[in-house]
Scaffold this motif. Structure first.
Motif, mmCIF file in Angstrom:
data_model
loop_
_atom_site.group_PDB
_atom_site.id
_atom_site.type_symbol
_atom_site.label_atom_id
_atom_site.label_comp_id
_atom_site.label_asym_id
_atom_site.label_seq_id
_atom_site.Cartn_x
_atom_site.Cartn_y
_atom_site.Cartn_z
ATOM 1 N N LEU A 41 44.085 20.375 15.150
ATOM 2 C CA LEU A 41 44.027 18.958 15.499
ATOM 3 C C LEU A 41 42.642 18.648 16.041
ATOM 4 O O LEU A 41 42.189 19.234 17.019
ATOM 5 N N GLY A 43 41.253 15.685 17.713
ATOM 6 C CA GLY A 43 41.667 14.443 18.349
ATOM 7 C C GLY A 43 40.530 13.456 18.499
ATOM 8 O O GLY A 43 39.404 13.821 18.833
ATOM 9 N N GLY A 63 43.732 10.990 15.458
ATOM 10 C CA GLY A 63 43.098 12.253 15.138
ATOM 11 C C GLY A 63 43.359 12.709 13.727
ATOM 12 O O GLY A 63 43.962 11.993 12.919
ATOM 13 N N TRP A 65 44.978 15.878 11.729
ATOM 14 C CA TRP A 65 45.804 17.072 11.732
ATOM 15 C C TRP A 65 45.404 17.882 10.494
ATOM 16 O O TRP A 65 46.129 17.959 9.512
#
Length: 164
Positions: A41, A43, A63, A65
């Motif tokens: 991730l 962010g 974010g 992923w």
């Protein structure tokens, strides 16, 4: 074999600049190796966007992923919230691919210098879509766009174009 007679000429795909966006990133969170690859991730900590029809800020909380495939390519899965200069909220989502040649991967792993690598050396393309309930920006609900990504100090950036 003869071409299928149902195939028609529809013209070339054309684009127009929509905006440039810079997304500041939080420290990455390594979710780990799963059945499809390494999930991380990235962010969103904030940022900004600027274009001929709209400009404003990237809000913290979204974010990417990202999924790193075993072959080293990255598959994007991004959700961001944009706030325009006049207060409208826009949900932006996109997938895409980031393919880095094997000879660049060690340099890309260096957080201090990776943003200095020429973006022409790697393939980083996205397909942003938008959703908003604000009438002044409702036209975004009905367009498709494409983006070319590149690294910047502290984050990531894209040049996004509307497909006409």
């Amino acid at each position: 074999m003869a071409p299928d007679p149902r195939v028609k000429s529809v013209g070339e795909i054309e684009t127009a600049p929509l905006f440039d966006i810079v997304v500041d990133l939080n420290p990455r969170l390594n979710i780990g190796a799963g059945p499809f690859g390494q999930r991380i991730l990235f962010g969103a900590a904030g940022g900004s966007f600027e274009g001929p029809k709209l400009h404003g800020e990237v809000l913290p909380g979204g974010g990417d992923w990202a999924l790193f495939r075993p072959d080293g390519a990255m598959m994007l899965d991004v959700r961001l919230t944009l706030r325009t200069h006049d207060g409208a909220l826009i949900h932006m989502t996109y997938g895409g691919r980031w393919v880095t040649p094997p000879d660049l991967r060690a340099r890309m792993a260096d957080p201090e210098g990776r943003h200095q690598i020429d973006p022409a050396r790697y393939y980083f393309r996205t397909n942003p879509l938008f959703e908003t309930g604000t009438p002044a920006y409702a036209w975004l609900n009905d367009i498709v766009s494409v983006g070319s990504g590149y690294l910047v100090e502290g984050g990531i950036a894209y040049r996004v174009s509307q497909v006409l």
